[in-house]
Design a protein around this motif. Structure first.
Motif, PDB file in Angstrom:
ATOM      1  N   LYS A  49       6.992  10.244   4.388  1.00  0.00           N
ATOM      2  CA  LYS A  49       7.189   9.822   5.709  1.00  0.00           C
ATOM      3  C   LYS A  49       5.756   9.388   6.027  1.00  0.00           C
ATOM      4  N   SER A  52       4.326   6.908   3.219  1.00  0.00           N
ATOM      5  CA  SER A  52       4.508   5.503   3.514  1.00  0.00           C
ATOM      6  C   SER A  52       4.287   4.546   4.661  1.00  0.00           C
ATOM      7  N   GLU A  53       4.018   5.218   5.564  1.00  0.00           N
ATOM      8  CA  GLU A  53       3.213   4.799   6.333  1.00  0.00           C
ATOM      9  C   GLU A  53       2.758   3.771   7.029  1.00  0.00           C
ATOM     10  N   ASP A  54       1.504   3.759   5.897  1.00  0.00           N
ATOM     11  CA  ASP A  54       0.335   3.233   5.607  1.00  0.00           C
ATOM     12  C   ASP A  54       0.699   2.056   4.303  1.00  0.00           C
ATOM     13  N   GLU A  55       1.155   1.031   4.702  1.00  0.00           N
ATOM     14  CA  GLU A  55       1.432   0.237   3.458  1.00  0.00           C
ATOM     15  C   GLU A  55       0.247  -0.236   1.904  1.00  0.00           C
ATOM     16  N   ARG A  56      -0.838   0.627   2.018  1.00  0.00           N
ATOM     17  CA  ARG A  56      -2.014   0.611   1.149  1.00  0.00           C
ATOM     18  C   ARG A  56      -1.503   1.431   0.827  1.00  0.00           C
ATOM     19  N   ASN A  57      -0.419   2.844   0.412  1.00  0.00           N
ATOM     20  CA  ASN A  57      -0.112   3.680  -0.041  1.00  0.00           C
ATOM     21  C   ASN A  57       0.775   3.478  -1.358  1.00  0.00           C
ATOM     22  N   TYR A  58       0.930   3.398  -2.163  1.00  0.00           N
ATOM     23  CA  TYR A  58       1.904   3.991  -3.102  1.00  0.00           C
ATOM     24  C   TYR A  58       2.184   5.438  -3.926  1.00  0.00           C
TER      25      TYR A  58
END
Length: 86
Positions: A49, A52-58
């Motif tokens: 959760k 995934s709030e930060d679109e830079r994370n994969y």
């Protein structure tokens, strides 16, 4: 992760941020290992959760087949050491 129906929605209300959670949040790679009931699933859900709030994370979840998990692990024992704990 298996959770009772509705439990995922209530989890943020009572989740306690542990050292394992904070490590997962701040390190580039994290592996959660623990006994049944240790909170691995809760930590996993909360990390997914938050990350995934930060679109830079994969985020990639690796879940090996439990029956084959230890199949290819070779254990070496030093004669002067205690046996490995698995």
């Amino acid at each position: 992760c298996e959770f009772a129906e509705g439990e995922r929605e209530r989890l943020p209300k009572y989740f306690v941020e542990t050292a394992a959670y904070n490590a997962g949040l701040h390190l580039s790679k994290t592996v959660l290992v623990g006994r049944i009931g240790a909170g691995k699933s809760a930590i996993h859900i909360m990390l997914m959760k938050a990350l995934s709030e930060d679109e830079r994370n994969y985020v990639i979840v690796l879940k090996p087949d439990p029956e084959n998990l230890l199949q290819d692990i070779e254990i070496c024992i030093d004669d002067n050491s205690s046996p490995p704990r698995i």
